[in-house]
Write a protein that holds these residues in place. Structure first.
Motif, PDB file in Angstrom:
ATOM      1  N   ILE A 119      -0.111   3.308  -4.336  1.00  0.00           N
ATOM      2  CA  ILE A 119       0.160   1.964  -4.846  1.00  0.00           C
ATOM      3  C   ILE A 119       1.032   1.173  -3.889  1.00  0.00           C
ATOM      4  O   ILE A 119       0.703   0.042  -3.509  1.00  0.00           O
ATOM      5  CB  ILE A 119       0.793   2.046  -6.250  1.00  0.00           C
ATOM      6  CG1 ILE A 119      -0.208   2.660  -7.243  1.00  0.00           C
ATOM      7  CG2 ILE A 119       1.225   0.656  -6.712  1.00  0.00           C
ATOM      8  CD1 ILE A 119       0.345   2.856  -8.635  1.00  0.00           C
ATOM      9  N   LEU A 120       2.175   1.739  -3.476  1.00  0.00           N
ATOM     10  CA  LEU A 120       3.098   0.976  -2.630  1.00  0.00           C
ATOM     11  C   LEU A 120       2.525   0.691  -1.248  1.00  0.00           C
ATOM     12  O   LEU A 120       2.799  -0.360  -0.659  1.00  0.00           O
ATOM     13  CB  LEU A 120       4.438   1.704  -2.502  1.00  0.00           C
ATOM     14  CG  LEU A 120       5.230   1.885  -3.799  1.00  0.00           C
ATOM     15  CD1 LEU A 120       6.593   2.495  -3.505  1.00  0.00           C
ATOM     16  CD2 LEU A 120       5.397   0.573  -4.544  1.00  0.00           C
ATOM     17  N   SER A 121       1.719   1.596  -0.714  1.00  0.00           N
ATOM     18  CA  SER A 121       1.127   1.371   0.611  1.00  0.00           C
ATOM     19  C   SER A 121      -0.019   0.376   0.570  1.00  0.00           C
ATOM     20  O   SER A 121      -0.398  -0.182   1.591  1.00  0.00           O
ATOM     21  CB  SER A 121       0.602   2.695   1.187  1.00  0.00           C
ATOM     22  OG  SER A 121      -0.574   3.085   0.509  1.00  0.00           O
ATOM     23  N   GLY A 122      -0.586   0.199  -0.613  1.00  0.00           N
ATOM     24  CA  GLY A 122      -1.786  -0.623  -0.729  1.00  0.00           C
ATOM     25  C   GLY A 122      -3.060   0.160  -0.492  1.00  0.00           C
ATOM     26  O   GLY A 122      -4.155  -0.388  -0.518  1.00  0.00           O
ATOM     27  N   ALA A 123      -2.922   1.480  -0.241  1.00  0.00           N
ATOM     28  CA  ALA A 123      -4.107   2.310  -0.026  1.00  0.00           C
ATOM     29  C   ALA A 123      -4.936   2.407  -1.295  1.00  0.00           C
ATOM     30  O   ALA A 123      -6.169   2.467  -1.253  1.00  0.00           O
ATOM     31  CB  ALA A 123      -3.703   3.702   0.446  1.00  0.00           C
ATOM     32  N   GLY A 124      -4.240   2.430  -2.431  1.00  0.00           N
ATOM     33  CA  GLY A 124      -4.924   2.435  -3.711  1.00  0.00           C
ATOM     34  C   GLY A 124      -4.925   3.786  -4.389  1.00  0.00           C
ATOM     35  O   GLY A 124      -4.552   4.814  -3.824  1.00  0.00           O
ATOM     36  N   ILE A 125      -5.367   3.763  -5.624  1.00  0.00           N
ATOM     37  CA  ILE A 125      -5.552   4.971  -6.427  1.00  0.00           C
ATOM     38  C   ILE A 125      -6.846   4.815  -7.215  1.00  0.00           C
ATOM     39  O   ILE A 125      -7.274   3.703  -7.531  1.00  0.00           O
ATOM     40  CB  ILE A 125      -4.383   5.195  -7.414  1.00  0.00           C
ATOM     41  CG1 ILE A 125      -4.124   3.922  -8.235  1.00  0.00           C
ATOM     42  CG2 ILE A 125      -3.112   5.622  -6.685  1.00  0.00           C
ATOM     43  CD1 ILE A 125      -3.215   4.139  -9.418  1.00  0.00           C
TER      44      ILE A 125
END
Length: 353
Positions: free
Chosen positions: A253-259
Motif C-alpha cells: 500500500i505505502l509503496s503504491g505497488a498494490g495488494i
C-alpha cells in the motif's frame, strides 16, 4: 550433478539473460545475485530461477531496458518505479540511493513498485551492513500469492519475506526469513531433487497436510488444483500471518505497488528498504564493543544435547559461503538441464565456461 564456482555461474547466467534480451549491465546485476544465492546455500534463489526469468521476459512480465524512475524524492524518503524491469536491477538502485542518503541524513527509507522478483533479500541487507548500516528490507506480492491466511484455504498472501542485518566484526548478523512456513523456491528445489518436504509447509487444494512438493503446484492436465503454503508458526501461525499482513501494508500500500491486484505479472514485488547509519548513533568502537559482548553473551548459553555451538543469524550462510568457495557449488541435475535448455532456447553458447 555438476559443480561450478561463482564466476562460472555468473557467466552462465549473464550469457543466458543477454540472449533473452537483457543488457550486459542488467544481466550482470542479476547474475551476481543468483550466483551469490547459490554460494551461501540458498539454491531456491539461485540459477534455478533462470527458467522463470526467461519465461517472464518472453511473456513480457519482465521488461529489460525499462527505465527506473524516482517518483518520490526527499532527503530521507524515496519511491522508485521500476517499469517492470528485473527486481535485482531495481533493488540494487534502491540500495545505492538508500546508502548515499542514509550516510548524509542518518537514515533513509526507499520503497519500490513495478519491479519483478528481487531475489534473496539477505544479499542486499548484508551489503548494507558491511557499509555500517543497520538495515531492514521486506517485499510483498502485489498480485496473487501462494500463501493462505491463518485459518483459510485460499491463496491470499505472498511469502512476504523480511530481512534485517547489522554490522558485526567485519561481517554481519543477518536475519532472512519468510513470513510463510517456507519460501516457494525451497518447495521447488525439493521437487527438482525428488525429495519430500517437511510437515507444516504445504497443504493440498483440499486443505490436507502434505509432504509432496508437487501438491503445491497441482496438475492442470489432470484437473488437480494447486495447494498453498501455510503461514509461519505452525500452531502459532497467526503470528506469521499477522506479520505478512503488516508487510503487505508497507510494501504494497505505502509503496503504491498494490495488494490483491489481478493486473500485475507473476513475480512482481513491492519493496521496503530502511537503513540507519550506526555511526550517527555511536562510534564504531563503541558499537563493536557492545556487539562483541552481546554475541559472547548469546553464545555462552548452555546447549541442549546434540548441539555443539549456538550460531548467530546468518552465521550458517557465512560458513556455507566459505565451504562452497573451497569445494564449489553443486547444481542438481534437473536444474542444470533446465539451464542448458534455456541456453538453447535463447541461442546462448556456454562453451568455454
Amino acid at each position: 550433478m555438476p559443480t561450478f564456482n561463482t564466476q562460472q555461474l555468473e557467466e552462465i547466467t549473464r550469457r543466458i539473460l543477454e540472449g533473452a534480451g537483457a543488457s550486459a549491465e542488467e544481466a550482470q546485476t542479476v547474475a551476481v545475485e543468483l550466483a551469490g544465492a547459490n554460494l551461501v546455500g540458498h539454491d531456491s534463489h539461485g540459477i534455478m530461477r533462470l527458467k522463470q526469468y526467461v519465461d517472464y521476459i518472453e511473456q513480457k512480465h519482465i521488461r529489460p531496458g525499462a527505465p527506473v524512475k524516482l517518483d518520490v524524492d526527499t532527503p530521507t524518503l524515496a519511491v522508485l518505479d521500476g517499469g517492470g524491469n528485473f527486481g535485482q536491477v531495481v533493488a540494487t538502485k534502491a540500495l545505492q540511493i538508500a546508502t548515499t542518503r542514509a550516510r548524509e541524513a542518518g537514515s533513509c527509507t526507499v520503497l519500490c513498485r513495478e519491479c519483478n522478483h528481487i531475489g534473496r533479500l539477505g544479499s542486499y541487507t548484508y551489503q548494507a551492513a558491511l557499509q555500517g548500516f543497520f538495515t531492514v528490507m521486506a517485499v510483498n506480492a502485489p498480485g496473487p500469492g501462494g500463501v493462505v491466511p491463518w485459518g483459510g484455504l485460499d491463496r491470499k498472501l505472498g511469502t512476504n519475506p523480511i530481512s534485517m542485518a547489522a554490522p558485526w566484526n567485519g561481517e554481519a548478523i543477518v536475519l532472512d526469513m519468510t513470513t510463510s512456513a517456507t519460501a516457494e523456491g525451497k518447495v521447488r528445489v525439493a521437487l527438482q531433487k525428488g525429495e519430500s518436504i517437511p510437515d507444516g509447509w504445504v497443504i493440498d487444494n483440499a486443505g490436507n497436510p502434505t509432504n509432496n512438493p508437487a501438491d503445491l503446484y497441482g496438475d492442470p492436465d489432470k484437473g488437480i488444483a494447486p495447494g498453498a503454503i501455510l503461514p509461519l508458526g505452525g500452531p502459532l501461525g497467526f503470528k506469521g500471518y499477522g506479520m505478512s499482513v503488516m508487510l503487505d501494508i508497507v510494501c504494497g500500500i505505502l509503496s503504491g505497488a498494490g495488494i490483491a491486484r489481478t493486473d500485475v505479472p507473476p513475480g512482481t514485488n513491492g519493496v521496503w528498504m530502511y537503513l540507519i547509519d550506526v555511526e550517527k548513533l555511536m562510534s564504531a568502537d563503541q558499537y563493536a564493543t557492545v556487539m562483541g559482548q552481546y554475541v559472547d553473551y548469546i553464545k555462552s548459553s548452555r546447549k541442549i544435547p546434540g548441539v555443539d555451538e549456538i550460531l548467530m543469524p546468518g552465521e550458517i550462510e557465512l560458513r556455507r559461503q566459505a565451504e562452497r568457495r573451497r569445494d564449489g557449488i553443486t547444481i542438481p541435475d534437473m536444474t542444470w538441464q533446465q539451464t542448458l535448455d534455456q541456453a538453447t532456447r535463447v541461442g546462448a553458447t556456454l562453451d568455454g565456461i
